[in-house]
Design a protein around this motif. Structure first.
Motif, PDB file in Angstrom:
ATOM      1  N   ALA A  83      30.043  41.044  68.205  1.00 28.92           N
ATOM      2  CA  ALA A  83      30.273  41.454  66.816  1.00 28.92           C
ATOM      3  C   ALA A  83      29.784  40.426  65.789  1.00 28.92           C
ATOM      4  CB  ALA A  83      31.735  41.780  66.529  1.00 28.92           C
TER       5      ALA A  83
ATOM      6  N   ARG B  73      20.500  47.448  63.423  1.00 27.76           N
ATOM      7  CA  ARG B  73      21.152  46.127  63.401  1.00 27.76           C
ATOM      8  C   ARG B  73      20.147  44.972  63.498  1.00 27.76           C
ATOM      9  NH1 ARG B  73      23.540  44.926  67.579  1.00 27.76           N
ATOM     10  NH2 ARG B  73      22.799  46.562  68.987  1.00 27.76           N
TER      11      ARG B  73
ATOM     12  N   ASP C 136      26.135  42.267  64.140  1.00 18.11           N
ATOM     13  CA  ASP C 136      27.146  43.001  64.917  1.00 18.11           C
ATOM     14  C   ASP C 136      26.736  43.051  66.401  1.00 18.11           C
ATOM     15  OD1 ASP C 136      28.321  46.446  65.024  1.00 18.11           O
ATOM     16  OD2 ASP C 136      29.358  44.578  65.550  1.00 18.11           O
TER      17      ASP C 136
END
Lengths: 116, 115
Positions: A16, A63, A81
């Motif tokens: 994360a 991402r 993330d």
């Protein structure tokens, strides 16, 4: 001859969190493409993201994003993330953009570990 | 299914033997490539081909032979294998005719061990 340098043989990141992988390259050309490939344990080579040198805007794919600094000849990959599935070898690659010049020059790779 | 297929996936052989790695693609891409992957070196280009019957050397061609009689096939032959050729070999293809920024598409690799 063009060279590509990945100075981080290994990196790790907490799940994360965000991690940045570095890549620098050496070229006297002004028009070229840069790529990041991911190689998971399955050995597949998967294209993550590409950047055209003539574009000032940094490429983004979900991402994954890059920080392309043409003057500094730097092309870092940011993974936001981080997920367990991001664990892999990551290779930076360069090729000229003129038609018919398809050869890729790769860096030595960065092994990314995701810590649960 | 369309794609690029390498065979075999694993191969063990002895020094001095001839071994051929196969690569087949179904996209009709004009360009095909052979790379070897070694720890600390990343992927290095062995040979490439711009079209049928046109081949050229890459960075590390010594000890290897290629041919391309058909667009879809690009076999790599080690005529007399040496232990230094133990590596993972990748075949790739690309087609600059569709768009200049097209990436290369890779096969799943062949792990070759030479004893």
């Amino acid at each position: 001859a063009q060279t590509v340098t990945q100075s981080q043989p290994e990196m790790s990141v907490q799940e994360a969190e965000t991690v940045t992988l570095s890549c620098t390259y050496d070229t006297s050309e002004s028009d070229y493409y840069l790529f990041w490939y991911k190689q998971p344990p399955s050995r597949q080579m998967i294209l993550v993201i590409r950047q055209e040198a003539y574009k000032q805007q940094n490429a983004t794919e979900n991402r994954f994003s890059v920080n392309f600094q043409k003057a500094a000849k730097s092309f870092s990959l940011k993974i936001s993330d981080s997920q367990l599935g991001d664990a892999a070898m990551y290779f930076c690659a360069y090729r000229l953009s003129n038609f018919g010049n398809e050869k890729l020059t790769f860096g030595t790779g960065t092994r990314l570990t995701i810590i649960p | 299914d369309a794609g690029i297929t390498q065979s075999p996936r694993y191969k063990i052989t002895e020094t001095g033997r001839q071994v051929t790695l196969m690569c087949h693609q179904t996209w009709s891409h004009s360009y095909m490539f052979w790379y070897r992957q070694d720890l600390g070196h990343g992927l290095r280009l062995i040979y490439y081909s711009a079209a049928a019957d046109i081949t050229d050397k890459g960075e590390v061609p010594d000890g290897y032979v290629v041919s391309r009689s058909k667009t879809e096939n690009f076999p790599l032959t080690l005529e007399s294998a040496t232990r230094s050729q133990t590596s993972v070999y990748f075949c790739a293809s690309s087609d600059p005719g569709t768009a200049s920024n097209q990436p290369q598409h890779f096969g799943d690799g062949t792990r070759l061990s030479i004893l």
